[in-house]
Motif scaffolding. Structure first.
Motif, PDB file in Angstrom:
ATOM      1  N   VAL A 188       0.860  -1.184   0.000  1.00  0.00           N
ATOM      2  CA  VAL A 188       0.000   0.000   0.000  1.00  0.00           C
ATOM      3  C   VAL A 188       0.901   1.240   0.000  1.00  0.00           C
ATOM      4  O   VAL A 188       1.869   1.309   0.763  1.00  0.00           O
ATOM      5  CB  VAL A 188      -0.930   0.032   1.229  1.00  0.00           C
ATOM      6  CG1 VAL A 188      -1.687   1.365   1.298  1.00  0.00           C
ATOM      7  CG2 VAL A 188      -1.918  -1.125   1.193  1.00  0.00           C
ATOM      8  N   VAL A 189       0.584   2.170  -0.872  1.00  0.00           N
ATOM      9  CA  VAL A 189       1.292   3.453  -0.913  1.00  0.00           C
ATOM     10  C   VAL A 189       0.259   4.559  -0.718  1.00  0.00           C
ATOM     11  O   VAL A 189      -0.798   4.560  -1.361  1.00  0.00           O
ATOM     12  CB  VAL A 189       2.037   3.645  -2.250  1.00  0.00           C
ATOM     13  CG1 VAL A 189       2.659   5.036  -2.327  1.00  0.00           C
ATOM     14  CG2 VAL A 189       3.107   2.567  -2.419  1.00  0.00           C
ATOM     15  N   LEU A 190       0.563   5.512   0.181  1.00  0.00           N
ATOM     16  CA  LEU A 190      -0.346   6.617   0.443  1.00  0.00           C
ATOM     17  C   LEU A 190      -0.174   7.724  -0.585  1.00  0.00           C
ATOM     18  O   LEU A 190       0.933   7.940  -1.104  1.00  0.00           O
ATOM     19  CB  LEU A 190      -0.101   7.187   1.843  1.00  0.00           C
ATOM     20  CG  LEU A 190      -0.211   6.203   3.012  1.00  0.00           C
ATOM     21  CD1 LEU A 190       0.092   6.923   4.326  1.00  0.00           C
ATOM     22  CD2 LEU A 190      -1.591   5.559   3.050  1.00  0.00           C
ATOM     23  N   GLU A 191      -1.243   8.437  -0.861  1.00  0.00           N
ATOM     24  CA  GLU A 191      -1.198   9.578  -1.768  1.00  0.00           C
ATOM     25  C   GLU A 191      -0.262  10.647  -1.212  1.00  0.00           C
ATOM     26  O   GLU A 191      -0.352  11.038  -0.047  1.00  0.00           O
ATOM     27  CB  GLU A 191      -2.610  10.170  -1.928  1.00  0.00           C
ATOM     28  CG  GLU A 191      -2.721  11.281  -2.931  1.00  0.00           C
ATOM     29  CD  GLU A 191      -2.710  10.776  -4.368  1.00  0.00           C
ATOM     30  OE1 GLU A 191      -2.273  11.539  -5.237  1.00  0.00           O
ATOM     31  OE2 GLU A 191      -3.130   9.632  -4.602  1.00  0.00           O
ATOM     32  N   GLY A 192       0.677  11.098  -2.046  1.00  0.00           N
ATOM     33  CA  GLY A 192       1.616  12.118  -1.617  1.00  0.00           C
ATOM     34  C   GLY A 192       2.864  11.582  -0.947  1.00  0.00           C
ATOM     35  O   GLY A 192       3.702  12.359  -0.474  1.00  0.00           O
ATOM     36  N   ASP A 193       3.014  10.256  -0.881  1.00  0.00           N
ATOM     37  CA  ASP A 193       4.193   9.645  -0.271  1.00  0.00           C
ATOM     38  C   ASP A 193       4.610   8.456  -1.134  1.00  0.00           C
ATOM     39  O   ASP A 193       3.769   7.751  -1.690  1.00  0.00           O
ATOM     40  CB  ASP A 193       3.867   9.174   1.150  1.00  0.00           C
ATOM     41  CG  ASP A 193       5.080   8.669   1.905  1.00  0.00           C
ATOM     42  OD1 ASP A 193       6.211   9.013   1.489  1.00  0.00           O
ATOM     43  OD2 ASP A 193       4.921   7.936   2.904  1.00  0.00           O
ATOM     44  N   SER A 194       5.904   8.231  -1.266  1.00  0.00           N
ATOM     45  CA  SER A 194       6.406   7.139  -2.122  1.00  0.00           C
ATOM     46  C   SER A 194       6.797   5.893  -1.326  1.00  0.00           C
ATOM     47  O   SER A 194       7.185   4.876  -1.920  1.00  0.00           O
ATOM     48  CB  SER A 194       7.620   7.624  -2.927  1.00  0.00           C
ATOM     49  OG  SER A 194       8.660   8.057  -2.056  1.00  0.00           O
ATOM     50  N   THR A 195       6.671   5.954  -0.001  1.00  0.00           N
ATOM     51  CA  THR A 195       7.066   4.817   0.828  1.00  0.00           C
ATOM     52  C   THR A 195       6.080   3.666   0.671  1.00  0.00           C
ATOM     53  O   THR A 195       4.861   3.863   0.750  1.00  0.00           O
ATOM     54  CB  THR A 195       7.136   5.221   2.309  1.00  0.00           C
ATOM     55  OG1 THR A 195       8.004   6.352   2.445  1.00  0.00           O
ATOM     56  CG2 THR A 195       7.642   4.083   3.175  1.00  0.00           C
ATOM     57  N   VAL A 196       6.605   2.462   0.459  1.00  0.00           N
ATOM     58  CA  VAL A 196       5.760   1.280   0.318  1.00  0.00           C
ATOM     59  C   VAL A 196       5.503   0.685   1.703  1.00  0.00           C
ATOM     60  O   VAL A 196       6.430   0.413   2.466  1.00  0.00           O
ATOM     61  CB  VAL A 196       6.427   0.223  -0.584  1.00  0.00           C
ATOM     62  CG1 VAL A 196       5.554  -1.038  -0.651  1.00  0.00           C
ATOM     63  CG2 VAL A 196       6.649   0.800  -1.985  1.00  0.00           C
ATOM     64  N   ILE A 197       4.208   0.476   2.010  1.00  0.00           N
ATOM     65  CA  ILE A 197       3.807  -0.127   3.285  1.00  0.00           C
ATOM     66  C   ILE A 197       3.410  -1.569   3.015  1.00  0.00           C
ATOM     67  O   ILE A 197       2.528  -1.833   2.185  1.00  0.00           O
ATOM     68  CB  ILE A 197       2.618   0.642   3.903  1.00  0.00           C
ATOM     69  CG1 ILE A 197       2.971   2.124   4.089  1.00  0.00           C
ATOM     70  CG2 ILE A 197       2.205   0.030   5.231  1.00  0.00           C
ATOM     71  CD1 ILE A 197       1.793   2.979   4.515  1.00  0.00           C
ATOM     72  N   ALA A 198       4.044  -2.504   3.699  1.00  0.00           N
ATOM     73  CA  ALA A 198       3.699  -3.917   3.560  1.00  0.00           C
ATOM     74  C   ALA A 198       2.574  -4.240   4.540  1.00  0.00           C
ATOM     75  O   ALA A 198       2.693  -4.002   5.739  1.00  0.00           O
ATOM     76  CB  ALA A 198       4.913  -4.790   3.829  1.00  0.00           C
ATOM     77  N   VAL A 199       1.478  -4.792   4.015  1.00  0.00           N
ATOM     78  CA  VAL A 199       0.303  -5.097   4.836  1.00  0.00           C
ATOM     79  C   VAL A 199       0.033  -6.589   4.779  1.00  0.00           C
ATOM     80  O   VAL A 199      -0.035  -7.179   3.691  1.00  0.00           O
ATOM     81  CB  VAL A 199      -0.940  -4.323   4.338  1.00  0.00           C
ATOM     82  CG1 VAL A 199      -2.152  -4.642   5.207  1.00  0.00           C
ATOM     83  CG2 VAL A 199      -0.670  -2.822   4.329  1.00  0.00           C
ATOM     84  N   ASP A 200      -0.120  -7.222   5.943  1.00  0.00           N
ATOM     85  CA  ASP A 200      -0.456  -8.648   6.003  1.00  0.00           C
ATOM     86  C   ASP A 200      -1.922  -8.843   5.669  1.00  0.00           C
ATOM     87  O   ASP A 200      -2.793  -8.132   6.176  1.00  0.00           O
ATOM     88  CB  ASP A 200      -0.180  -9.205   7.401  1.00  0.00           C
ATOM     89  CG  ASP A 200       1.313  -9.255   7.722  1.00  0.00           C
ATOM     90  OD1 ASP A 200       2.110  -9.392   6.783  1.00  0.00           O
ATOM     91  OD2 ASP A 200       1.671  -9.127   8.913  1.00  0.00           O
ATOM     92  N   ALA A 201      -2.209  -9.833   4.816  1.00  0.00           N
ATOM     93  CA  ALA A 201      -3.597 -10.165   4.495  1.00  0.00           C
ATOM     94  C   ALA A 201      -4.242 -10.836   5.701  1.00  0.00           C
ATOM     95  O   ALA A 201      -3.576 -11.544   6.464  1.00  0.00           O
ATOM     96  CB  ALA A 201      -3.636 -11.087   3.278  1.00  0.00           C
ATOM     97  N   PRO A 202      -5.531 -10.630   5.912  1.00  0.00           N
ATOM     98  CA  PRO A 202      -6.195 -11.252   7.069  1.00  0.00           C
ATOM     99  C   PRO A 202      -6.364 -12.761   6.883  1.00  0.00           C
ATOM    100  O   PRO A 202      -6.396 -13.260   5.758  1.00  0.00           O
ATOM    101  CB  PRO A 202      -7.545 -10.543   7.100  1.00  0.00           C
ATOM    102  CG  PRO A 202      -7.793 -10.114   5.689  1.00  0.00           C
ATOM    103  CD  PRO A 202      -6.444  -9.790   5.128  1.00  0.00           C
TER     104      PRO A 202
END
Length: 230
Positions: A188-202
């Motif tokens: 997931v990447v937020l609008e206005g930021d280039s950092t990639v966030i790793a999210v665990d699937a439920p």
């Protein structure tokens, strides 16, 4: 002697008749002149009432003009205040990956066709969560998940310290004949930021995703069940 007395009586009678005639004429003249005086008085009274009404209308018009000017002045100040509030919200800095913690949970099921992303502000200060999450589920499918336009909120989502925002995400139609692929984690990447966030699937086994059917909603302050169904 009798003739002289008779002549005097005739003169007296004629004089009396003349006096009565003059009195009657004066009486008629007084009677006829009285309505004219009354009419003149009525005209003056009517003129006074009209003048008073005109003055009252002028005073009312002046009061309305003053009130209208005051209302416009207050409206102008109110518009300025509202504009300042909107500018303040837009001026709040955009949330970055350092400001929020993103998690995923299932929404309904089985089969699990939707998940909910939660972005909680952990920064200790307010920030604005702009747009929608940029999601990529699979390494083999690099395109971002399409965004559903009708889920866009009417105003910017400003998160105070500790406040959450939500985004509904569709994974598939839930059909057994779909081209689903298992996903245990995604980016997931937020609008206005280039950092990639790793999210665990439920779930212990992750989720099944059909890249051709996947969709995401905008970030909203609450999960509007029914309003953003897709």
């Amino acid at each position: 002697m009798n003739h002289s007395r008779h002549h005097s009586m005739l003169l007296a009678t004629a004089g009396a008749a003349l006096a009565l005639s003059l009195t009657a004429c004066q009486s008629d003249g007084s009677t006829k002149s009285a309505p004219a005086a009354t009419s003149s008085t009525a005209g003056k009274a009517a003129g006074g009432e009209q003048s008073g009404a005109s003055d009252a209308q002028d005073a009312t018009g002046q009061a309305q003009s003053t009130a209208s000017a005051g209302s416009m002045d207050r409206a102008g100040k109110g518009g300025s205040t509202g504009s300042t509030g909107e500018q303040a919200s837009a001026a709040t800095r955009v949330c970055t990956a350092r400001d929020v913690r993103v998690t995923a949970a299932t929404q309904g099921g089985p089969p699990t066709t939707h998940i909910v992303l939660t972005a909680k502000n952990t920064s200790g200060h307010s920030c604005r969560l702009a747009g929608a999450p940029h999601i990529q589920f699979l390494e083999s499918h690099k395109q971002d998940v399409p965004v559903v336009a009708k889920s866009k909120p009417a105003s910017p989502v400003v998160l105070t310290a500790g406040a959450p925002a939500y985004a509904l995400v569709k994974l598939s139609d839930g059909g057994v004949d779909e081209d689903n692929e298992p996903v245990s984690a995604f980016s997931v990447v937020l609008e206005g930021d280039s950092t990639v966030i790793a999210v665990d699937a439920p779930g212990s086994g992750g989720v099944a995703v059909d890249p051709a059917k996947a969709l995401t909603g905008y970030w909203t302050p609450e999960l509007r069940n029914g309003a953003d169904d897709f």
